[in-house]
Design an enzyme around this catalytic site. Sequence first.
Site, short mmCIF file in Angstrom:
data_model
loop_
_atom_site.label_atom_id
_atom_site.label_comp_id
_atom_site.label_asym_id
_atom_site.label_seq_id
_atom_site.Cartn_x
_atom_site.Cartn_y
_atom_site.Cartn_z
N ASP A 59 -1.10 -22.76 -8.78
CA ASP A 59 -1.74 -22.28 -7.55
C ASP A 59 -1.37 -23.19 -6.39
OD1 ASP A 59 -3.84 -20.76 -5.96
OD2 ASP A 59 -4.54 -22.84 -5.77
N TYR A 64 -1.27 -26.58 1.87
CA TYR A 64 -1.13 -27.78 1.04
C TYR A 64 0.14 -28.55 1.42
CZ TYR A 64 -4.58 -25.33 -1.87
OH TYR A 64 -5.68 -24.66 -2.32
N LYS A 89 -1.44 -18.30 -0.78
CA LYS A 89 -2.52 -17.87 0.11
C LYS A 89 -2.00 -17.52 1.50
CE LYS A 89 -5.52 -20.89 -2.56
NZ LYS A 89 -4.47 -21.68 -3.24
#
Length: 344
Positions: A59, A64, A89
């Site tokens: 994930d 990030y 995402k």
Amino acid sequence: MLDPMGPSESSKRFGNTSLPMPTLGFGAATLGNLYRAMTDAEADSTLDAALNAGINYFDTAPHYGFGLSESRLGSQLAAKREQLIISSKVGRLLVPTTSSDSIRHGFVDTPALEPVFDYSYDAVMRSFESSLQRLKTNYIDILFAHDLGSLTHGEQHAQHFREFFEGGYRAMNELRAAGVVKAIGLGTNEWEVCEQALAHGDFDGFLLAGRYSLLEQSPCDSFFPLCKKRGVSIISGGPFNSGILASGVSGAGPFYYNYEPAPLHIIERVKQLEIICAEFSVPLPAAALQFPGAHPQVCSVIAGLASPAQVEQAIIWMNYSIPQEFWQRLRERNLLHPDAPTPF
């Protein structure tokens, strides 16, 4: 090497999709230099350790490390793409920044980009295309709308929620219909916004970080029953609640819970958990890692892993033999929600 898939490998799918979810997944925020910088070589060795251990779910998110996590995953995993499940995402766009700060939003030594919330149709499509390039793939298995919710956005929540359902949700639906995304959902640390979203849209599942753990089981009241009714799955993130369930509270501290210094009532609850862990010779992190996956709505538990040693340790904890009497004692001490299943 111990088996990260666990005994429920064949029975857990993500919502009504055919995606087989492993018991243990890899949370890749660490690869974006979360809290500390790692070299590309350290990132590669960590991913190698995960792959060699049989971990096949990763994930990530543009947020990030402002693209760094996705880029490192793409460089290392592209050759094995068909064997893997990858979630990323949307909801933030990365725009150039002139900031010279070495630490921004918790990430260290990152590209000169700044994440800006944008849940519109065009922004979601642009974000998705950029993720594909960084990940070196032509599809993403699970796409989450990132960090919707009133705790994140405060008074702007209603505006962002409306923008998402007027634009971003439509984009995600189109991507799912086109087959370049296999499943869609929300990735958040607020179960309430997931419950709210189910009243407006059709989702395969949610990534819920930190809200279903040995310290918190309030989703059992209304949210998980709704998910069962709708055929919606949960991926449980943050099983250690920002670290306090990994470190315990017997040391000098500081102790962190929900990304902040832990309040006294949380510290006292962890002390109670530690007493029972000592009684049964059970490592607290092992109990914390195994507990969420016992719920039938939870299809996978992801842990942030930052080194080969952490990969190996997480697998040991996930496979640690915990007696049924341990879980019974937690229930007797009112440390578990009455409706929270245990691994036995």
